[in-house]
Motif scaffolding. Structure first.
Motif, PDB file in Angstrom:
ATOM      1  N   LEU A 105       0.856  -1.183   0.000  1.00 18.62           N
ATOM      2  CA  LEU A 105       0.000   0.000   0.000  1.00 18.62           C
ATOM      3  C   LEU A 105       0.893   1.235   0.000  1.00 18.62           C
ATOM      4  CD1 LEU A 105      -2.610   1.634   0.339  1.00 18.62           C
ATOM      5  CD2 LEU A 105      -2.459   1.222   2.814  1.00 18.62           C
ATOM      6  N   ILE A 106       0.840   2.004  -1.079  1.00 17.99           N
ATOM      7  CA  ILE A 106       1.564   3.267  -1.154  1.00 17.99           C
ATOM      8  C   ILE A 106       0.591   4.379  -0.772  1.00 17.99           C
ATOM      9  CG2 ILE A 106       2.816   4.882  -2.625  1.00 17.99           C
ATOM     10  CD1 ILE A 106       3.699   2.565  -4.352  1.00 17.99           C
ATOM     11  N   VAL A 107       0.884   5.067   0.326  1.00 22.06           N
ATOM     12  CA  VAL A 107       0.035   6.170   0.769  1.00 22.06           C
ATOM     13  C   VAL A 107       0.629   7.451   0.195  1.00 22.06           C
ATOM     14  CG1 VAL A 107      -1.036   7.331   2.714  1.00 22.06           C
ATOM     15  CG2 VAL A 107      -0.520   4.890   2.867  1.00 22.06           C
ATOM     16  N   ALA A 108      -0.063   8.005  -0.785  1.00 23.34           N
ATOM     17  CA  ALA A 108       0.413   9.208  -1.475  1.00 23.34           C
ATOM     18  C   ALA A 108       0.153  10.444  -0.625  1.00 23.34           C
ATOM     19  CB  ALA A 108      -0.290   9.335  -2.826  1.00 23.34           C
ATOM     20  N   HIS A 165       2.137  -4.548   3.319  1.00 16.84           N
ATOM     21  CA  HIS A 165       3.271  -3.660   3.581  1.00 16.84           C
ATOM     22  C   HIS A 165       2.857  -2.243   3.192  1.00 16.84           C
ATOM     23  CE1 HIS A 165       5.986  -7.214   3.870  1.00 16.84           C
ATOM     24  NE2 HIS A 165       5.094  -7.701   3.023  1.00 16.84           N
ATOM     25  N   VAL A 166       3.280  -1.247   3.956  1.00 17.54           N
ATOM     26  CA  VAL A 166       2.873   0.118   3.685  1.00 17.54           C
ATOM     27  C   VAL A 166       4.087   1.001   3.440  1.00 17.54           C
ATOM     28  CG1 VAL A 166       2.781   0.744   6.152  1.00 17.54           C
ATOM     29  CG2 VAL A 166       1.445   2.064   4.475  1.00 17.54           C
ATOM     30  N   MET A 167       3.951   1.884   2.458  1.00 22.16           N
ATOM     31  CA  MET A 167       4.989   2.869   2.142  1.00 22.16           C
ATOM     32  C   MET A 167       4.337   4.245   2.176  1.00 22.16           C
ATOM     33  SD  MET A 167       7.022   3.543  -1.462  1.00 22.16           S
ATOM     34  CE  MET A 167       7.740   1.912  -1.546  1.00 22.16           C
ATOM     35  N   ALA A 168       4.796   5.113   3.083  1.00 25.27           N
ATOM     36  CA  ALA A 168       4.252   6.462   3.203  1.00 25.27           C
ATOM     37  C   ALA A 168       5.280   7.451   2.677  1.00 25.27           C
ATOM     38  CB  ALA A 168       3.906   6.772   4.652  1.00 25.27           C
ATOM     39  N   VAL A 169       4.864   8.269   1.714  1.00 25.26           N
ATOM     40  CA  VAL A 169       5.779   9.212   1.077  1.00 25.26           C
ATOM     41  C   VAL A 169       5.467  10.625   1.552  1.00 25.26           C
ATOM     42  CG1 VAL A 169       6.601  10.140  -1.112  1.00 25.26           C
ATOM     43  CG2 VAL A 169       5.965   7.718  -0.949  1.00 25.26           C
ATOM     44  N   CYS A 170       6.382  11.220   2.298  1.00 28.31           N
ATOM     45  CA  CYS A 170       6.291  12.594   2.792  1.00 28.31           C
ATOM     46  C   CYS A 170       5.165  12.764   3.808  1.00 28.31           C
ATOM     47  CB  CYS A 170       6.162  13.566   1.614  1.00 28.31           C
ATOM     48  SG  CYS A 170       6.291  15.307   2.117  1.00 28.31           S
ATOM     49  N   GLN A 171       4.189  13.627   3.522  1.00 26.70           N
ATOM     50  CA  GLN A 171       3.154  14.016   4.491  1.00 26.70           C
ATOM     51  C   GLN A 171       2.475  12.840   5.193  1.00 26.70           C
ATOM     52  OE1 GLN A 171      -0.390  13.735   3.067  1.00 26.70           O
ATOM     53  NE2 GLN A 171      -0.993  13.717   5.220  1.00 26.70           N
ATOM     54  N   PRO A 172       2.138  11.723   4.503  1.00 25.80           N
ATOM     55  CA  PRO A 172       1.422  10.640   5.186  1.00 25.80           C
ATOM     56  C   PRO A 172       2.230   9.890   6.231  1.00 25.80           C
ATOM     57  CG  PRO A 172       1.494  10.260   2.803  1.00 25.80           C
ATOM     58  CD  PRO A 172       2.316  11.471   3.086  1.00 25.80           C
ATOM     59  N   SER A 173       3.530  10.178   6.335  1.00 25.12           N
ATOM     60  CA  SER A 173       4.338   9.461   7.321  1.00 25.12           C
ATOM     61  C   SER A 173       3.748   9.589   8.722  1.00 25.12           C
ATOM     62  CB  SER A 173       5.779   9.983   7.313  1.00 25.12           C
ATOM     63  OG  SER A 173       6.416   9.708   6.088  1.00 25.12           O
ATOM     64  N   VAL A 174       3.250  10.789   9.067  1.00 27.14           N
ATOM     65  CA  VAL A 174       2.695  11.008  10.405  1.00 27.14           C
ATOM     66  C   VAL A 174       1.394  10.237  10.604  1.00 27.14           C
ATOM     67  CG1 VAL A 174       1.734  12.725  11.975  1.00 27.14           C
ATOM     68  CG2 VAL A 174       3.883  13.197  10.774  1.00 27.14           C
ATOM     69  N   THR A 198       7.389   1.536   5.674  1.00 24.41           N
ATOM     70  CA  THR A 198       8.480   2.311   5.092  1.00 24.41           C
ATOM     71  C   THR A 198       8.062   3.771   5.049  1.00 24.41           C
ATOM     72  OG1 THR A 198       9.184   0.435   3.716  1.00 24.41           O
ATOM     73  CG2 THR A 198       9.961   2.623   3.077  1.00 24.41           C
ATOM     74  N   LEU A 199       8.795   4.616   5.752  1.00 24.11           N
ATOM     75  CA  LEU A 199       8.512   6.047   5.802  1.00 24.11           C
ATOM     76  C   LEU A 199       9.599   6.785   5.031  1.00 24.11           C
ATOM     77  CD1 LEU A 199       7.640   6.345   9.617  1.00 24.11           C
ATOM     78  CD2 LEU A 199       6.119   5.748   7.717  1.00 24.11           C
ATOM     79  N   MET A 200       9.193   7.614   4.069  1.00 22.74           N
ATOM     80  CA  MET A 200      10.153   8.248   3.164  1.00 22.74           C
ATOM     81  C   MET A 200       9.985   9.765   3.169  1.00 22.74           C
ATOM     82  SD  MET A 200       9.587   5.575   0.024  1.00 22.74           S
ATOM     83  CE  MET A 200      11.042   6.128  -0.865  1.00 22.74           C
ATOM     84  N   GLY A 201      11.018  10.483   3.572  1.00 20.65           N
ATOM     85  CA  GLY A 201      11.008  11.943   3.534  1.00 20.65           C
ATOM     86  C   GLY A 201       9.828  12.546   4.252  1.00 20.65           C
ATOM     87  N   GLY A 202       9.511  12.042   5.447  1.00 22.03           N
ATOM     88  CA  GLY A 202       8.325  12.481   6.166  1.00 22.03           C
ATOM     89  C   GLY A 202       8.631  13.384   7.350  1.00 22.03           C
ATOM     90  N   PRO A 203       7.694  14.291   7.705  1.00 18.86           N
ATOM     91  CA  PRO A 203       7.913  15.248   8.801  1.00 18.86           C
ATOM     92  C   PRO A 203       7.523  14.680  10.164  1.00 18.86           C
ATOM     93  CG  PRO A 203       5.849  15.738   7.709  1.00 18.86           C
ATOM     94  CD  PRO A 203       6.428  14.546   6.987  1.00 18.86           C
ATOM     95  N   ILE A 204       8.181  13.617  10.580  1.00 16.84           N
ATOM     96  CA  ILE A 204       7.848  13.000  11.861  1.00 16.84           C
ATOM     97  C   ILE A 204       8.159  13.962  13.008  1.00 16.84           C
ATOM     98  CG2 ILE A 204       8.311  11.064  13.418  1.00 16.84           C
ATOM     99  CD1 ILE A 204       6.818  10.260  10.900  1.00 16.84           C
ATOM    100  N   ASP A 205       9.325  14.584  12.977  1.00 14.22           N
ATOM    101  CA  ASP A 205       9.701  15.561  14.012  1.00 14.22           C
ATOM    102  C   ASP A 205      10.381  16.735  13.326  1.00 14.22           C
ATOM    103  OD1 ASP A 205      10.498  17.023  16.172  1.00 14.22           O
ATOM    104  OD2 ASP A 205      11.495  15.377  17.222  1.00 14.22           O
ATOM    105  N   THR A 206       9.600  17.797  13.071  1.00 11.82           N
ATOM    106  CA  THR A 206      10.125  18.939  12.321  1.00 11.82           C
ATOM    107  C   THR A 206      10.987  19.871  13.167  1.00 11.82           C
ATOM    108  OG1 THR A 206       8.070  20.161  12.717  1.00 11.82           O
ATOM    109  CG2 THR A 206       8.208  18.885  10.690  1.00 11.82           C
ATOM    110  N   ARG A 207      11.203  19.512  14.417  1.00 11.19           N
ATOM    111  CA  ARG A 207      12.146  20.288  15.238  1.00 11.19           C
ATOM    112  C   ARG A 207      13.588  19.950  14.869  1.00 11.19           C
ATOM    113  NH1 ARG A 207      10.099  18.385  21.013  1.00 11.19           N
ATOM    114  NH2 ARG A 207      10.314  16.426  19.837  1.00 11.19           N
TER     115      ARG A 207
END
Length: 425
Positions: free
Chosen positions: A107-110, A172-181, A203-212
């Motif tokens: 599952l690719i979460v766009a 299996h899930v792949m989250a690209v950028c914004q959906p990582s959270v 799989t989390l790719m280029g995501g804003p998990i902790d923008t600090r």
């Protein structure tokens, strides 16, 4: 009224666009002798440039009708397997033999951040030879009638959980950028509830998990302005006569303005080069420009409640890494994640999600065993290169495929002893 004025301006330019298109056709027709001169090609190029910079770009097609599986070309068919008012789950069904061992369900979460899911066309194409690929095809909020209700970050998380249930176990899930959270939050909720449909790998790719961590210009802007500024300045009502007339949205054209202003000089140079390619009759480079901007300039509206809740939760309050994020009153506990293998991917030159922001998920998921975690930094790529391009295909995809293959439930028992033996040596 700003959105209505934008629509009126677009409508007012329609006759000019039609005239420009007619001029382009006339001065580029090979039967017209002037079309073979630099002067004729300059007029045609000017007309095309005007038409392209003033049009509204519709949703592009994925256009993936074949792939290669086991060194053989096979047909691919798009099929919607799950649907809600704000999202369709699209499966790319490959014509493989029924007796063949099934590939992992992916599952690719766009991102739901302005562009359509087709922005991940290259991501889907690269994964098709190795997985049964599904992708979230988010719907333009201006096209959803008010009668279909609202859509916020909590609804987003519910949608993701429902998709896992629709796809079944060992997904299996792949989250690209914004959906990582929201994907990380959904998996944490499922683990807390003992949900049997929790994915095998994440799989989390280029995501804003902790923008600090290593904040970028985008992160700093959100923190500096605060949620009230965004509510007062970027939320508008969808204009008549679209189906979502009256719905509060964050318009796609505002999002696009923000995207382009970050690298405005590059876009100006790209359009100047496009003009020169047309004048010099350089068809290949001109077509590459068209392909890129047909995708880049196609944007969708977001519901105001989703946009504001996301900005507030992720970029202003940093609620997830602080342990303060909730879903319908229930706190998101990332320490509950124990059974899902985690792979995080970052780009060395990412100017949207800075280095370390995605890796933060590794620190939050404290109860995932160390041998089920992996992190990778791709050298010499920016945000887009994390999920698309030649380096993605040659260096990131093999790592993702190896990870999801190793940690699928059918292989996990076999893989674990090998990892333990390696560690003891």
């Amino acid at each position: 009224m700003f959105y209505q004025l934008y629509e009126m301006n677009h409508a007012a330019l329609q006759p000019a666009r039609l005239y420009a298109d007619a001029v382009r056709l006339f001065y580029s027709n090979p039967l017209n002798p002037i079309s073979h001169t630099p002067w004729g090609r300059s007029i045609a190029a000017s007309a095309e440039l005007f038409e392209r910079t003033t049009r509204r770009y519709g949703k592009p097609a994925f256009g993936l009708d074949k792939t290669v599986v086991d060194w053989k070309s096979v047909a691919v068919t798009e099929r919607t397997v799950w649907s809600k008012p704000f999202c369709n789950l699209v499966r790319f069904e490959r014509a493989v033999p029924a007796a063949r061992k099934p590939d992992p369900k992916l599952l690719i979460v766009a991102p739901m951040s302005g562009h359509y899911a087709t922005l991940l066309r290259g991501t889907v194409e690269a994964m098709l030879p190795y997985a049964d690929v599904h992708i979230t095809d988010w719907v333009d909020a201006r096209m959803v009638p008010l009668a279909d209700g609202s859509f916020d970050l909590d609804d987003y998380i519910d949608y993701v959980i429902e998709m896992f249930h629709a796809l079944g176990p060992d997904t299996h899930v792949m989250a690209v950028c914004q959906p990582s959270v929201p994907v990380l939050a959904a998996v944490a909720l499922m683990e807390t509830r003992g949900d049997p449909f929790v994915p095998s790998t994440m799989t989390l790719m280029g995501g804003p998990i902790d923008t600090r961590r290593n904040p970028t210009a985008v992160n700093l802007l959100a923190e500096e302005k605060g949620i009230d500024w965004f509510r007062d300045n970027v939320v508008m009502r969808a204009p008549w006569p679209v189906p979502g007339f009256g719905r509060e949205v964050y318009p796609g054209f505002l999002q696009l303005s923000g995207f382009m202003s970050m690298n405005l000089d590059r876009h100006i140079i790209a359009h100047k080069d496009f003009f020169m390619h047309l004048v010099k009759h350089d068809g290949d480079n001109a077509e590459k420009h068209r392909d890129f901007y047909d995708e880049y300039l196609a944007v969708m509206d977001l519901t105001a409640e989703f946009y504001l809740q996301t900005v507030d939760t992720v970029f202003v309050r940093h609620a997830l890494p602080k342990g303060e994020m909730t879903h319908r009153g229930t706190r998101i506990d990332t320490s509950a994640i124990r059974n899902v293998a985690l792979f995080t991917v970052e780009g060395e030159n990412d100017d949207i999600s800075g280095l370390g922001q995605t890796k933060a998920a590794q620190d939050l998921c404290v109860n995932i065993p160390a041998d089920k975690k992996a992190h990778y930094i791709q050298p010499a790529v920016g945000h887009y290169g994390v999920f698309n391009g030649s380096r993605f295909r040659s260096e990131i995809v093999p790592r993702i495929v190896d990870f999801i293959t190793s940690y699928g439930r059918q292989n996990r028992v076999a893989v674990k002893p090998k990892l333990v033996r390696t560690a003891k040596r």
